[in-house]
Design a protein around this motif. Structure first.
Motif, PDB file in Angstrom:
ATOM      1  N   PRO A  24       0.848  -1.191   0.000  1.00  0.00           N
ATOM      2  CA  PRO A  24       0.000   0.000   0.000  1.00  0.00           C
ATOM      3  C   PRO A  24       0.889   1.247   0.000  1.00  0.00           C
ATOM      4  O   PRO A  24       2.009   1.230   0.519  1.00  0.00           O
ATOM      5  CB  PRO A  24      -0.778  -0.116   1.324  1.00  0.00           C
ATOM      6  CG  PRO A  24      -0.627  -1.539   1.746  1.00  0.00           C
ATOM      7  CD  PRO A  24       0.677  -2.005   1.211  1.00  0.00           C
ATOM      8  N   GLY A  25       0.401   2.323  -0.595  1.00  0.00           N
ATOM      9  CA  GLY A  25       1.139   3.574  -0.493  1.00  0.00           C
ATOM     10  C   GLY A  25       1.320   3.942   0.966  1.00  0.00           C
ATOM     11  O   GLY A  25       0.411   3.761   1.783  1.00  0.00           O
ATOM     12  N   PHE A  26       2.500   4.438   1.309  1.00  0.00           N
ATOM     13  CA  PHE A  26       2.777   4.773   2.700  1.00  0.00           C
ATOM     14  C   PHE A  26       1.984   6.016   3.123  1.00  0.00           C
ATOM     15  O   PHE A  26       1.661   6.884   2.307  1.00  0.00           O
ATOM     16  CB  PHE A  26       4.271   5.020   2.901  1.00  0.00           C
ATOM     17  CG  PHE A  26       5.113   3.765   2.859  1.00  0.00           C
ATOM     18  CD1 PHE A  26       4.548   2.513   2.709  1.00  0.00           C
ATOM     19  CD2 PHE A  26       6.497   3.842   2.975  1.00  0.00           C
ATOM     20  CE1 PHE A  26       5.325   1.353   2.682  1.00  0.00           C
ATOM     21  CE2 PHE A  26       7.287   2.708   2.947  1.00  0.00           C
ATOM     22  CZ  PHE A  26       6.696   1.466   2.799  1.00  0.00           C
ATOM     23  N   ILE A  27       1.701   6.086   4.400  1.00  0.00           N
ATOM     24  CA  ILE A  27       0.919   7.179   4.975  1.00  0.00           C
ATOM     25  C   ILE A  27       1.723   7.812   6.105  1.00  0.00           C
ATOM     26  O   ILE A  27       2.073   7.128   7.070  1.00  0.00           O
ATOM     27  CB  ILE A  27      -0.432   6.664   5.513  1.00  0.00           C
ATOM     28  CG1 ILE A  27      -1.264   6.064   4.368  1.00  0.00           C
ATOM     29  CG2 ILE A  27      -1.197   7.776   6.231  1.00  0.00           C
ATOM     30  CD1 ILE A  27      -2.492   5.305   4.836  1.00  0.00           C
ATOM     31  N   THR A  67       1.851   8.280  -0.142  1.00  0.00           N
ATOM     32  CA  THR A  67       0.727   8.683  -0.994  1.00  0.00           C
ATOM     33  C   THR A  67      -0.318   9.490  -0.224  1.00  0.00           C
ATOM     34  O   THR A  67      -1.171  10.124  -0.843  1.00  0.00           O
ATOM     35  CB  THR A  67       0.050   7.451  -1.624  1.00  0.00           C
ATOM     36  OG1 THR A  67      -0.326   6.528  -0.590  1.00  0.00           O
ATOM     37  CG2 THR A  67       0.985   6.755  -2.605  1.00  0.00           C
ATOM     38  N   THR A  68      -0.275   9.450   1.102  1.00  0.00           N
ATOM     39  CA  THR A  68      -1.152  10.265   1.950  1.00  0.00           C
ATOM     40  C   THR A  68      -0.306  10.913   3.031  1.00  0.00           C
ATOM     41  O   THR A  68       0.534  10.244   3.649  1.00  0.00           O
ATOM     42  CB  THR A  68      -2.256   9.425   2.612  1.00  0.00           C
ATOM     43  OG1 THR A  68      -3.127   8.892   1.619  1.00  0.00           O
ATOM     44  CG2 THR A  68      -3.078  10.261   3.585  1.00  0.00           C
ATOM     45  N   VAL A  69      -0.525  12.200   3.258  1.00  0.00           N
ATOM     46  CA  VAL A  69       0.214  12.905   4.299  1.00  0.00           C
ATOM     47  C   VAL A  69      -0.755  13.755   5.112  1.00  0.00           C
ATOM     48  O   VAL A  69      -1.633  14.416   4.558  1.00  0.00           O
ATOM     49  CB  VAL A  69       1.348  13.769   3.699  1.00  0.00           C
ATOM     50  CG1 VAL A  69       0.803  14.820   2.751  1.00  0.00           C
ATOM     51  CG2 VAL A  69       2.184  14.424   4.791  1.00  0.00           C
ATOM     52  N   ARG A  79       1.141  18.219  -6.603  1.00  0.00           N
ATOM     53  CA  ARG A  79       1.667  16.863  -6.575  1.00  0.00           C
ATOM     54  C   ARG A  79       0.503  15.879  -6.488  1.00  0.00           C
ATOM     55  O   ARG A  79      -0.568  16.210  -5.968  1.00  0.00           O
ATOM     56  CB  ARG A  79       2.585  16.650  -5.356  1.00  0.00           C
ATOM     57  CG  ARG A  79       3.814  17.532  -5.316  1.00  0.00           C
ATOM     58  CD  ARG A  79       4.823  17.177  -6.384  1.00  0.00           C
ATOM     59  NE  ARG A  79       6.059  17.928  -6.220  1.00  0.00           N
ATOM     60  CZ  ARG A  79       6.301  19.130  -6.748  1.00  0.00           C
ATOM     61  NH1 ARG A  79       5.375  19.732  -7.488  1.00  0.00           N
ATOM     62  NH2 ARG A  79       7.451  19.734  -6.541  1.00  0.00           N
ATOM     63  N   ALA A  80       0.749  14.661  -6.965  1.00  0.00           N
ATOM     64  CA  ALA A  80      -0.234  13.591  -6.798  1.00  0.00           C
ATOM     65  C   ALA A  80      -0.099  13.073  -5.366  1.00  0.00           C
ATOM     66  O   ALA A  80       0.753  12.230  -5.063  1.00  0.00           O
ATOM     67  CB  ALA A  80       0.003  12.482  -7.811  1.00  0.00           C
ATOM     68  N   ILE A  81      -0.904  13.582  -4.485  1.00  0.00           N
ATOM     69  CA  ILE A  81      -0.814  13.261  -3.066  1.00  0.00           C
ATOM     70  C   ILE A  81      -2.182  13.494  -2.441  1.00  0.00           C
ATOM     71  O   ILE A  81      -2.949  14.346  -2.891  1.00  0.00           O
ATOM     72  CB  ILE A  81       0.252  14.146  -2.357  1.00  0.00           C
ATOM     73  CG1 ILE A  81       0.537  13.656  -0.925  1.00  0.00           C
ATOM     74  CG2 ILE A  81      -0.147  15.603  -2.375  1.00  0.00           C
ATOM     75  CD1 ILE A  81       1.384  12.430  -0.837  1.00  0.00           C
ATOM     76  N   ARG A  82      -2.508  12.727  -1.447  1.00  0.00           N
ATOM     77  CA  ARG A  82      -3.710  12.977  -0.650  1.00  0.00           C
ATOM     78  C   ARG A  82      -3.267  13.676   0.630  1.00  0.00           C
ATOM     79  O   ARG A  82      -2.345  13.202   1.314  1.00  0.00           O
ATOM     80  CB  ARG A  82      -4.423  11.672  -0.311  1.00  0.00           C
ATOM     81  CG  ARG A  82      -4.950  10.889  -1.514  1.00  0.00           C
ATOM     82  CD  ARG A  82      -5.681   9.660  -1.020  1.00  0.00           C
ATOM     83  NE  ARG A  82      -5.949   8.707  -2.075  1.00  0.00           N
ATOM     84  CZ  ARG A  82      -7.099   8.625  -2.742  1.00  0.00           C
ATOM     85  NH1 ARG A  82      -8.062   9.484  -2.472  1.00  0.00           N
ATOM     86  NH2 ARG A  82      -7.277   7.692  -3.664  1.00  0.00           N
ATOM     87  N   VAL A  83      -3.912  14.785   0.958  1.00  0.00           N
ATOM     88  CA  VAL A  83      -3.560  15.561   2.140  1.00  0.00           C
ATOM     89  C   VAL A  83      -4.720  15.547   3.132  1.00  0.00           C
ATOM     90  O   VAL A  83      -5.851  15.875   2.768  1.00  0.00           O
ATOM     91  CB  VAL A  83      -3.196  17.010   1.779  1.00  0.00           C
ATOM     92  CG1 VAL A  83      -2.935  17.828   3.045  1.00  0.00           C
ATOM     93  CG2 VAL A  83      -1.969  17.044   0.870  1.00  0.00           C
TER      94      VAL A  83
END
Length: 423
Positions: free
Chosen positions: A82-85, A152-154, A181-185
């Protein structure tokens, strides 16, 4: 029974997916570490095939499906996670405190540095003076550091504005990062980070401002999903913290706490009383506090970067957290004063070497449990049908390597919402 129902549900989803002729992305020949609950989630599922549609994971199979995809990616036996958080950062700020770091190493006490205008209030002054565009420009290189480690999420906290105008500015900037950026905030209001100098002798009036103006405005504008408080002798006491939590609850905002970092005020138990998402730091938490976390299902987020950078000695009670089956998350605590690190895999290494976590606990701490700390455990942090297609592809043989080898680029590609965004 629940496991059987989940298995049947997945089988139906796979059967339905196989009848569909079109996927957006097909990931072939992968070795998958799903991080689903239980030991098996850390085990490598070899020769796996992953199919994505509409930003979600549509199918996970051991054989290729007789279906078409708009894009095929041959993973060539690479490892997928999974994308790291990163579930605790102070990513948005202005100013630089490297000079303070040097002064501390030369023996100057932090109190004297603060008296000379340094410390957190120096970051507050610089952040207040910066424009939104300047804050974006300053934050992006830090964010790129996290992205290069598979994030992928911050989560981004405010807390360096400490006025209504400047806290809103910080939260707007945090959300704007998604435009660059392609990122979930995930955004958190941390106005209760410290008492600003203009309220130095009237802290209760500042708490009034947080409860009566900041929280209602942030909720109305949708700028944050949670409210955080630094509950500590140099921050906010229990009564003040409870007032802020009550206001946050009134506006249906999530509850988080900076607790038990420097002393034991009981902030973790108070956060758990409000069904808090997470309590963070925890070097001084006791068994009473841990029991409260267990009853509430609150995540314990450990921040080894701050422990390391401040050269602390009191470690969080990991054995006690394990005893009560508390989910443990790991985060960078990226900030200019106590944890200037934009590398989540380094935190995994520190979590193992400094706190005694296992590599599996560390990986779960930046995936499944980090998602839980942000209240998104039903959609992120695992490779599972129906979850968000936020995925990292690695040149890594075994998942223990994330906590082991440092400094060598290993991220091959990263997908956010099912789209390649780093390669």
């Amino acid at each position: 029974m629940d496991k059987q129902k989940n298995r049947q549900s997945r089988n139906r989803a796979i059967a339905s997916a196989s009848k569909t002729t079109e996927f957006d992305v097909a990931l072939l020949n992968a070795r998958i570490v799903s991080m689903q609950p239980g030991k098996h989630g850390y085990a490598i599922n070899s020769n796996a095939y992953l199919y994505l549609r509409d930003g979600k994971i549509a199918a996970l199979t051991s054989q290729p499906l007789a279906a078409n995809a708009k894009q095929y990616i041959d993973c060539q036996n690479r490892l997928l996670t999974p994308g790291f958080i990163d579930c605790h950062t102070h990513l948005v700020y202005a100013g630089n405190r490297a000079d303070e770091f040097e002064m501390r190493l030369q023996g100057m006490p932090y109190q004297k540095i603060a008296e000379q205008g340094g410390g957190i209030l120096s970051t507050v002054a610089a952040t207040r003076q910066a424009s939104e565009q300047q804050l974006v420009d300053l934050a992006l290189p830090r964010l790129d550091g996290l992205i290069g480690r598979g994030v992928t999420t911050v989560e981004v906290k405010s807390g360096y504005g400490l006025t209504l105008k400047d806290e809103l500015k910080m939260l707007r900037v945090a959300k704007q990062l998604q435009d660059h950026r392609a990122i979930r905030v995930s955004t958190t209001l941390l106005a209760a980070h410290t008492v600003p100098s203009e309220f130095k002798h009237q802290p209760e009036r500042y708490v009034d401002l947080i409860c009566e103006e900041m929280i209602p405005t942030v909720a109305e504008l949708g700028l944050a999903t949670s409210v955080d408080v630094f509950c500590e002798s140099i921050g906010f006491n229990l009564a003040q913290t409870e007032r802020i939590f009550l206001a946050a609850s009134q506006y249906q905002l999530g509850i988080k706490g900076h607790t038990e970092q420097l002393s034991n005020l009981g902030g973790s138990a108070l956060t758990a009383k409000f069904n808090g998402l997470s309590v963070d730091h925890l070097e001084y938490i006791d068994e009473t506090g841990v029991q409260a976390l267990a009853q509430a299902g609150t995540v314990a987020t450990l921040l080894p970067g701050a422990f390391y950078f401040l050269n602390e000695n009191q470690k969080p009670p990991v054995a006690l957290l394990r005893q009560y089956n508390i989910p443990i998350a790991l985060a960078t605590d990226l900030n200019p004063g106590t944890s200037p690190f934009a590398d989540l895999t380094m935190m995994m290494n520190m979590g193992c070497t400094l706190f005694g976590l296992t590599p599996e606990e560390a990986l779960r701490g930046v995936t499944q449990h980090a998602a839980q700390a942000l209240g998104v455990s039903q959609s992120r942090g695992q490779i599972q049908v129906g979850f968000d297609a936020d995925i990292a592809i690695w040149d890594v043989e075994h998942p223990a390597e994330f906590s082991y080898l440092q400094g060598v680029p290993r991220l091959y590609a990263r997908l956010v919402k099912g789209a390649i965004s780093y390669a």
